[in-house]
Scaffold this active site. Structure first.
Site, PDB file in Angstrom:
ATOM      1  N   GLY A 491       0.799  -1.214   0.000  1.00 43.79           N
ATOM      2  CA  GLY A 491       0.000   0.000   0.000  1.00 43.79           C
ATOM      3  C   GLY A 491       0.832   1.264   0.000  1.00 43.79           C
ATOM      4  N   LEU A 493       0.441   3.928   1.835  1.00 46.39           N
ATOM      5  CA  LEU A 493       0.743   4.427   3.172  1.00 46.39           C
ATOM      6  C   LEU A 493       1.904   3.659   3.797  1.00 46.39           C
ATOM      7  CD1 LEU A 493       0.015   6.434   5.365  1.00 46.39           C
ATOM      8  CD2 LEU A 493      -1.692   4.800   6.217  1.00 46.39           C
ATOM      9  N   ASP A 517       0.714 -11.994   7.890  1.00 45.27           N
ATOM     10  CA  ASP A 517      -0.720 -11.864   7.634  1.00 45.27           C
ATOM     11  C   ASP A 517      -1.348 -11.392   8.938  1.00 45.27           C
ATOM     12  OD1 ASP A 517      -3.427 -12.133   7.260  1.00 45.27           O
ATOM     13  OD2 ASP A 517      -3.317 -14.142   6.386  1.00 45.27           O
ATOM     14  N   ILE A 518      -1.782 -10.137   8.980  1.00 46.31           N
ATOM     15  CA  ILE A 518      -2.187  -9.553  10.258  1.00 46.31           C
ATOM     16  C   ILE A 518      -3.409 -10.227  10.865  1.00 46.31           C
ATOM     17  CG2 ILE A 518      -1.191  -7.317   9.670  1.00 46.31           C
ATOM     18  CD1 ILE A 518      -4.071  -6.299   9.212  1.00 46.31           C
ATOM     19  N   THR A 543      -9.075  -1.576   1.296  1.00 52.53           N
ATOM     20  CA  THR A 543      -9.299  -0.149   1.042  1.00 52.53           C
ATOM     21  C   THR A 543     -10.356   0.139  -0.015  1.00 52.53           C
ATOM     22  OG1 THR A 543      -7.516  -0.121  -0.606  1.00 52.53           O
ATOM     23  CG2 THR A 543      -6.920   0.393   1.678  1.00 52.53           C
ATOM     24  N   ASP A 583     -12.526   8.515   8.211  1.00 54.31           N
ATOM     25  CA  ASP A 583     -13.663   9.416   8.416  1.00 54.31           C
ATOM     26  C   ASP A 583     -14.986   8.731   8.098  1.00 54.31           C
ATOM     27  OD1 ASP A 583     -13.014   9.249   5.697  1.00 54.31           O
ATOM     28  OD2 ASP A 583     -13.747  11.269   5.264  1.00 54.31           O
ATOM     29  N   TYR A 606     -17.440  -0.884   4.741  1.00 57.38           N
ATOM     30  CA  TYR A 606     -16.078  -0.428   5.022  1.00 57.38           C
ATOM     31  C   TYR A 606     -16.047   0.362   6.326  1.00 57.38           C
ATOM     32  CZ  TYR A 606     -11.691   2.132   4.524  1.00 57.38           C
ATOM     33  OH  TYR A 606     -10.453   2.673   4.743  1.00 57.38           O
ATOM     34  N   LYS A 610     -14.080  -0.505  10.039  1.00 61.09           N
ATOM     35  CA  LYS A 610     -13.149   0.394  10.718  1.00 61.09           C
ATOM     36  C   LYS A 610     -13.634   0.718  12.134  1.00 61.09           C
ATOM     37  CE  LYS A 610      -9.858   1.097   7.695  1.00 61.09           C
ATOM     38  NZ  LYS A 610      -8.442   0.762   8.005  1.00 61.09           N
TER      39      LYS A 610
END
Length: 767
Positions: A491, A493, A517-518, A543, A583, A606, A610
Site C-alpha cells: 500500500g 501508506l 498476515d495480520i 481499502t 472518516d 467499510y 473500521k
C-alpha cells in the site's frame, strides 16, 4: 549559582528551561510569541515547568509588553514571578528579546539605552529578590537582523545601521545592569548570544575572518575589549562609531557573570564563491566577490563541532562561567531528543575538559512560531517543544520525559535514541562536500546511559559522561536495535512510512502479507518473534470502499480482525501499536467537523469494519494509537485523487468529482510524520489527523488545478449520485480534533505537493 557541588567543588551542571518570548517588530506590527503560544493566558504552565525538575527558567518581563499595560503594566509579571518564587523556580528575567522597545523608541534611537535602564530599575524595585537578568537577548544577532539584513525594525541594510543598533543594545545592557545593581547589588548578568562560526573556501578566507571577529563583538564590547587594537576597530569607525563611544565600553566594562550560548543547527555557516553549486536564494556577496552562504552542516566534509566546539571556544576566549542558554531543534521528535542529549553531553564533556559550564537550557518549552521565515510574517508554522500547544492545552512530548530524567539523574531510554541525528549522518550533505581543514569537535566515548550522567543537584553521577550514538539506521538498523515493524508493503501508506522512517534514521522493516498476515495469529507471532520490534505500524487493510459492499467478510477480516489480532499480540509482548481508521466511521449527519469523542455511526461495510477495529483495538490494547484520517494525496502514489484529477485535466479529458461530499484531505508525508511523532511521544487512543480544511472533492480538484495553472474547464462538478458509487458515503465527514491540530493547512500542503509540478505530481518528492 545554587546547586549541589560537582567534582572538585564546582557547582553541579543544572538544567534550565526557557519560554520562547520574542516580541519583534516588522514595520508597525509586533509579533508576540507569548501570545501565540497561549502562555500569556495560562498561569498553570508554570506548574508544568516546575514538575520537570528544572532549576531555573529564562522568563520574560518584556519592555514592549509592559508598555502596553498602562497603570497595571506589571500585573501579568506580578502573578507569574510570584508563582515562580513559590515553586522554587529561579527566574532569569529577560527585558528585551529580539525587540526594539515600545513604539516610541527603536534600536537606533539615542534614548533606547536610557529608556531600557529606567524600565530595568522599575523591574528590580518591584522584584528585589530576582538575581539573574538578561536585559537584551542576542544583541549582535538582533543588530544583524534589524540593521544589516533588513528583516526587523528599523529594517536597515547597511553597516552604519548595524553598528548603531549593536552599540545601542550593548549600552542598554550596561546601563540596565547598573540600574538593577543600584537596587540589588547581587544581581548577575546572564548575557546570551549566537556565536555561530563561518567557514569558507581559501579565496574567501578574508570574509570568514571578518565574520569570525564580528561574532564576538557584543561580548567583546561588554568585556571592554574593543580598543584600538581590536581587529574590527577601524571598521566600526568606518561604519559610524565614534572613538568616544568605544572608549566608554573600555573604561566602564560590564562583563557578564555567565556567558550564554544560543547554538542552533543553522548557526555555523559556509561561504563559497562557486555559486553555481548552490540555489539562487543562497547567493549574495560583498564588494569583492559574489558567493553563496549556506549552513555548514550541509556542505562541510568534516561535519560540525556543535555545542562542544562553541563551549570550548567561549571558555578559552573569556575564561568566565558559561551556559548553553538555548537548545532547540525544529523537526521530527527523535531529532529533538538527539539534539538535546548531544547538547547535554557536550556540556558535561566541556566540564570534564576544565571549562566552567553551569547549565543547559531546554528552550522553547512551549514551542515556537514562524522561525522558518525569521518571524517576518505569521504563516502558522509551529515547532513543538517540551510541550505542544496545538490542542486544548499544552501536551507533554517525549522531550518532557527526557528533561525530567536529565534533571533528576534518572535513567532514560527510548528506542529511537541509538541512531545518530541527521546532522551526523551522510544524508546531511546537500551540496558537494568541501574540506575546511578543521576537524569537527565531537562528543566522544565512552557511551553511558542518561542515569550515569551528572544531571543536576544530588544526581551523584560522574562528570564527563557521554551519551554514545551508533551509526546506522535505514531499513535494517544495527544489531540489537529494535526496529519499527510496518505492515502493508503493497500500500501507498506503508511505503510512505518506510520511506520517511529511512529519512528520519528510524530502523524499520516493511512487511507484506507473505511475511505477516495480520489476521493470522500464528503469522503475527512469528513476525514479532523474528523481528522483535518496539512498535508495530499497521497500514494493511482492505481499502476498496465499494467492493466491500460485495465482499463484507473479506473487508471485516482485513480491517477488523487483523488489527485486533495485532493488538493482542502487541499486548502480550509489550509492543506499541499504531493502526489507522477513517472518516467513514461517521454518518455525516452533523455540519461541524467530527472530533475524537463523537460516536461512530458508519453507513457502509467499510465504515463498519473500521469502527469495529477501533473498538476492539482500544479494548484489547488501551495504549494503542488509533489514527482517523481521510482522502490521502501525496508522492509515491500515482492513483491518488489529486494526481488523477490533474492528469486528466492536463490531457484535456473530463474529470468528474462530487460537489456534495465534504471531506478533509490529508497530505501523506504530513500524516506519517505526525503519526511517528505521536508514537514516539507515547500517545494513545483515537487521534484525528488531516490537513484541516473541509472541502468538496470537486473543490479539491479545482484548487489543485489552480495551484499549477492547469485549465479546469473540463472539471465536471456533479452530485455523488451521478458517480458509480456502490457504498453510501456520508455527505459531511470533515475531521476536527480536540486533542491537537497537528497538520498544516490544506493550502500549505497542496503548495508543497505541487511545487514545480510538471504533469506527474505523484512522482515528486515531498517538500
Amino acid at each position: 549559582m545554587s546547586g549541589a557541588a560537582g567534582e572538585g567543588g564546582a557547582p553541579a551542571l543544572e538544567l534550565w528551561g526557557g519560554v520562547e518570548c520574542t516580541v519583534n517588530r516588522v514595520g508597525d506590527t509586533y509579533h508576540d510569541q507569548v501570545e501565540r503560544s497561549g502562555h500569556a493566558q495560562r498561569l498553570d504552565d508554570l506548574e508544568r515547568f516546575a514538575e520537570l525538575g528544572i532549576r531555573a527558567i529564562r522568563y520574560p518581563v518584556l519592555w514592549e509588553r509592559a508598555a502596553q499595560g498602562g497603570p497595571a503594566r506589571f500585573a501579568w509579571a506580578d502573578a507569574r514571578l510570584s508563582r515562580l518564587r513559590e515553586l522554587g523556580l529561579r527566574p532569569i528575567v529577560g527585558l528585551v528579546h529580539h525587540g526594539s522597545g515600545p513604539p516610541s523608541t527603536s534600536l537606533v534611537d539615542p534614548g533606547f539605552a536610557a529608556g531600557l535602564a529606567r524600565f530595568a530599575r522599575a523591574v528590580a524595585e518591584r522584584y528585589p529578590w530576582v538575581e539573574h537578568y538578561t536585559p537584551v537577548n542576542e544583541p549582535l544577532t538582533t543588530a544583524r537582523f534589524s540593521g544589516m539584513y533588513g528583516h526587523w525594525y528599523p529594517h536597515g541594510r547597511d553597516g552604519r545601521t548595524f553598528v548603531r543598533a549593536l552599540l545601542s543594545q550593548c549600552r542598554a545592557v550596561a546601563a540596565s545592569m547598573r540600574a538593577i545593581r543600584e537596587v540589588n547589588p547581587r544581581a548577575r548578568l546572564v548575557q546570551t548570544e549566537d556565536l555561530g562560526k563561518t567557514f569558507s573556501t581559501p579565496r574567501l578566507a578574508y570574509q570568514a575572518e571578518h565574520e569570525d571577529h564580528r561574532r564576538w563583538l557584543s561580548l567583546d564590547l561588554l568585556m571592554g575589549r574593543v580598543d584600538r587594537d581590536h581587529p574590527l576597530y577601524p571598521r566600526l569607525l568606518e561604519w559610524g562609531a565614534s572613538p568616544g563611544e568605544l572608549e566608554a565600553f573600555v573604561e566602564s566594562p560590564c562583563p557578564p557573570d555567565i556567558l550564554g550560548i544560543n547554538h542552533y543547527i543553522t548557526s555555523d555557516r559556509f561561504i563559497d564563491e562557486r555559486v553555481e553549486r548552490y540555489p539562487a536564494w543562497a547567493r549574495g556577496g560583498n564588494e569583492r566577490h559574489a558567493y553563496a552562504d549556506v549552513e555548514a552542516v550541509r556542505v562541510v566534509a568534516e561535519g560540525i563541532g556543535g555545542h562542544l566546539a562553541r563551549l570550548l571556544e567561549v571558555w578559552e576566549r573569556y575564561r568566565r562561567p558559561v551556559a548553553i542558554t538555548e537548545v532547540h531543534l525544529g523537526g521530527p521528535r527523535e531529532e529533538q531528543l538527539r539534539w538535546l542529549l548531544e547538547a547535554f553531553d557536550a556540556a558535561a564533556a566541556a566540564r570534564a575538559a576544565g571549562a566552567d559550564v553551569r547549565a543547559v537550557t531546554v528552550w522553547a518549552m512551549l514551542g515556537s512560531f514562524d522561525w522558518d521565515c525569521l518571524v517576518v510574517r505569521e504563516r502558522g508554522h509551529y515547532e513543538a517543544g517540551v510541550f505542544d500547544v496545538r490542542g486544548s492545552g499544552p501536551r507533554p512530548t517525549a522531550l518532557a520525559a527526557l528533561v525530567r530524567a536529565l534533571a533528576r539523574g534518572e535513567p532514560f531510554e527510548h528506542p529511537v535514541l541509538p541512531s545518530p541525528g541527521w546532522w551526523r549522518r551522510p544524508e546531511r550533505l546537500l551540496y558537494p562536500a568541501v574540506r575546511v581543514g578543521e576537524p569537527a569537535v565531537r562528543v566522544g566515548e565512552p557511551a553511558v546511559r542518561v542515569g550515569e550522567r551528572e544531571a543536576g543537584a544530588g544526581a551523584g553521577a560522574r562528570e564527563g559522561a557521554i551519551h554514545g550514538t551508533s551509526a546506522g539506521g535505514g531499513a535494517a538498523g544495527g544489531a540489537g536495535r529494535p526496529p519499527l515493524l510496518i505492515a502493508g508493503a503493497s500500500g501507498a501508506l506503508g511505503r510512505a512510512f518506510a520511506r520517511l522512517c529511512a529519512e528520519r534514521g528510524l530502523p524499520h522493516r516493511l512487511l507484506g502479507r507473505g511475511e505477516m498476515d495480520i489476521a493470522d495469529p500464528a503469522s503475527v507471532e512469528r513476525a514479532l518473534a523474528h523481528h522483535a520490534p518496539w512498535a508495530v505500524i499497521n497500514t494493511a487493510g482492505y481499502t476498496r470502499v465499494d467492493d466491500a459492499e460485495r465482499d463484507p467478510r473479506r473487508c471485516e477480516r482485513e480491517n477488523a480482525v487483523g488489527p485486533a489480532v495485532l493488538a493482542a499480540a502487541c499486548r502480550a509482548r509489550g509492543v506499541r501499536l499504531v493502526t489507522f481508521s477513517s472518516d467513514l466511521v461517521f454518518d455525516g449527519a452533523q455540519r461541524t467537523p467530527y472530533v475524537e469523542t463523537d460516536p461512530a455511526r458508519p453507513l457502509s461495510a467499510y465504515g463498519r469494519s473500521k469502527a469495529t477495529a477501533e473498538r476492539r483495538v482500544t479494548e484489547v490494547l488501551p495504549s494503542a494509537l488509533v489514527v482517523r484520517t481521510a482522502a490521502f494525496f501525496g508522492p509515491w502514489d500515482e492513483r491518488n485523487f489529486v494526481a488523477a484529477a490533474l492528469r486528466a485535466l492536463r490531457d484535456g479529458r473530463p474529470f468528474s468529482a462530487a460537489e456534495d461530499l465534504i471531506v478533509t484531505p490529508t497530505y501523506t508525508p504530513d500524516l506519517v510524520n505526525a503519526a511517528l511523532d505521536l508514537l514516539i511521544d507515547g500517545e494513545s487512543g483515537i487521534w484525528h489527523l488531516t490537513n484541516r480544511d473541509a472541502v468538496t472533492w470537486a473543490e479539491l480538484a479545482a484548487r489543485s488545478a489552480a495551484q499549477v495553472r492547469v485549465d479546469a474547464r473540463r472539471l465536471v462538478r456533479c452530485p455523488s449520485s451521478a458517480l458509480p458509487f456502490v457504498a453510501p458515503r456520508p455527505r459531511y465527514s470533515a475531521l476536527g480534533s480536540r486533542r491537537g491540530i497537528l497538520l498544516p493547512a490544506l493550502e500549505d500542503a497542496l503548495a508543497r505537493y505541487l511545487a514545480g509540478w510538471e504533469g506527474d505530481a505523484a512522482r515528486r518528492e515531498p517538500a
